[in-house]
Structure formats: structure tokens, C-alpha cells
Write an enzyme that holds these catalytic residues in place. Sequence first.
Site, PDB file in Angstrom:
ATOM      1  N   ARG A  48      -4.765  -6.729  -0.384  1.00 25.81           N
ATOM      2  CA  ARG A  48      -6.182  -7.027  -0.162  1.00 25.81           C
ATOM      3  C   ARG A  48      -6.706  -7.942  -1.274  1.00 25.81           C
ATOM      4  O   ARG A  48      -7.476  -8.871  -1.015  1.00 25.81           O
ATOM      5  CB  ARG A  48      -6.952  -5.702  -0.146  1.00 25.81           C
ATOM      6  CG  ARG A  48      -8.279  -5.748   0.507  1.00 25.81           C
ATOM      7  CD  ARG A  48      -8.889  -4.362   0.564  1.00 25.81           C
ATOM      8  NE  ARG A  48      -8.378  -3.591   1.679  1.00 25.81           N
ATOM      9  CZ  ARG A  48      -8.811  -2.387   2.012  1.00 25.81           C
ATOM     10  NH1 ARG A  48      -9.764  -1.802   1.306  1.00 25.81           N
ATOM     11  NH2 ARG A  48      -8.307  -1.752   3.048  1.00 25.81           N
ATOM     12  N   CYS A 104       5.990   3.305  -4.402  1.00 25.33           N
ATOM     13  CA  CYS A 104       4.957   2.522  -5.084  1.00 25.33           C
ATOM     14  C   CYS A 104       4.216   3.433  -6.063  1.00 25.33           C
ATOM     15  O   CYS A 104       4.418   4.646  -6.080  1.00 25.33           O
ATOM     16  CB  CYS A 104       4.005   1.887  -4.080  1.00 25.33           C
ATOM     17  SG  CYS A 104       3.116   3.059  -3.039  1.00 25.33           S
ATOM     18  N   CYS A 130       2.815   4.276   0.522  1.00 28.39           N
ATOM     19  CA  CYS A 130       3.304   2.948   0.910  1.00 28.39           C
ATOM     20  C   CYS A 130       4.399   3.005   1.976  1.00 28.39           C
ATOM     21  O   CYS A 130       4.531   2.085   2.781  1.00 28.39           O
ATOM     22  CB  CYS A 130       3.826   2.204  -0.312  1.00 28.39           C
ATOM     23  SG  CYS A 130       2.553   1.776  -1.498  1.00 28.39           S
TER      24      CYS A 130
END
Length: 176
Positions: A48, A104, A130
Site C-alpha cells: 500500500r 513476514c 501474510c
Amino acid sequence: MLRFLNQCSQGRGAWLLMAFTALALELTALWFQHVMLLKPCVLCIYERCALFGVLGAALIGAIAPKTPLRYVAMVIWLYSAFRGVQLTYEHTMLQLYPSPFATCDFMVRFPEWLPLDKWVPQVFVASGDCAERQWDFLGLEMPQWLLGIFIAYLIVAVLVVISQPFKAKKRDLFGR
């Protein structure tokens, strides 16, 4: 084609189109998070951020497309698209080949001077895993779609940078 890309890079339309696509993708991510209640993971938040980098580059390019400021926008665009490709590739590998040894982070790590997860937690707090597959469309998971999108951003960015030495034609798009 390179002259056309140079011409586009010196106008606001192409930069605003890129800003629109990045904003649409950001709003889609927020839709998935807050309406469909999908939990974003740490890599989702980093992806993002890379998309916000593309959006920021597009807005910088749209501000002054005929000045050297557009070169700053191109550098930010290249970096953000490249990091987006790296992050989405890593995320895709975690989902396609899950392993208890390859995971992650548990929390997003932003610099102390830019704690986005504390300033805007609705957008930048990670609460998912993740490796968990939460959504797919046409057989592809969300990171795989984003990988294709970031690759497209990167290819276009490289072509636009390569096109800069070529002089744009001095005619409008309708050939008058």
C-alpha cells in the site's frame, strides 16, 4: 512511440491518469479492508505504501510536467514501482509456498519520524497473516494481481525515462 511517451510525460493528462489508477487501487484496498473485512498483513501495508509512492509521483508530475520537477516524479515512480514488484513477489512466494520458517513480520516497522501506523491506523495497521489466502479473482490471489499491476507501472516508467531524450512532436493529438 518514444516521442509520444515524451509528449505524454510533458502533459498533465497522463500524470493525472496514473494518479487516478493509483487512487482507485488504494480505495479498493480500503474497501477490501473495511467493507469486506479482509485483514491486511504487513506486506499488504508495505505494498500500500509503494502504491502511495506511485500516487505521490503522479501528483508531483502533474503539478509541473514541463519542468525538471517531472524528473523527480519519474525517480519516485521508478523506485515505488520497483519496490512494489519486490514486495508483491515476496508476498506471492509466501502464499504459493507457505513455510513455518518463512514468515513476514508481526508488526509494520515505520521510521520513528514517520509513524504512519499511529497517525492513520485505519490505513496502516496490519492485523493479518501474510501466508493466509483471503481473496482470489480468476484464480489469482491479491498479491499476484498487484504483482502484475506493479510490473505494468515499472515497464511504463522505464519506457517514459528512456523516452526523455527524444523530442516531442510540436503538434496536437488530432494532427492539425
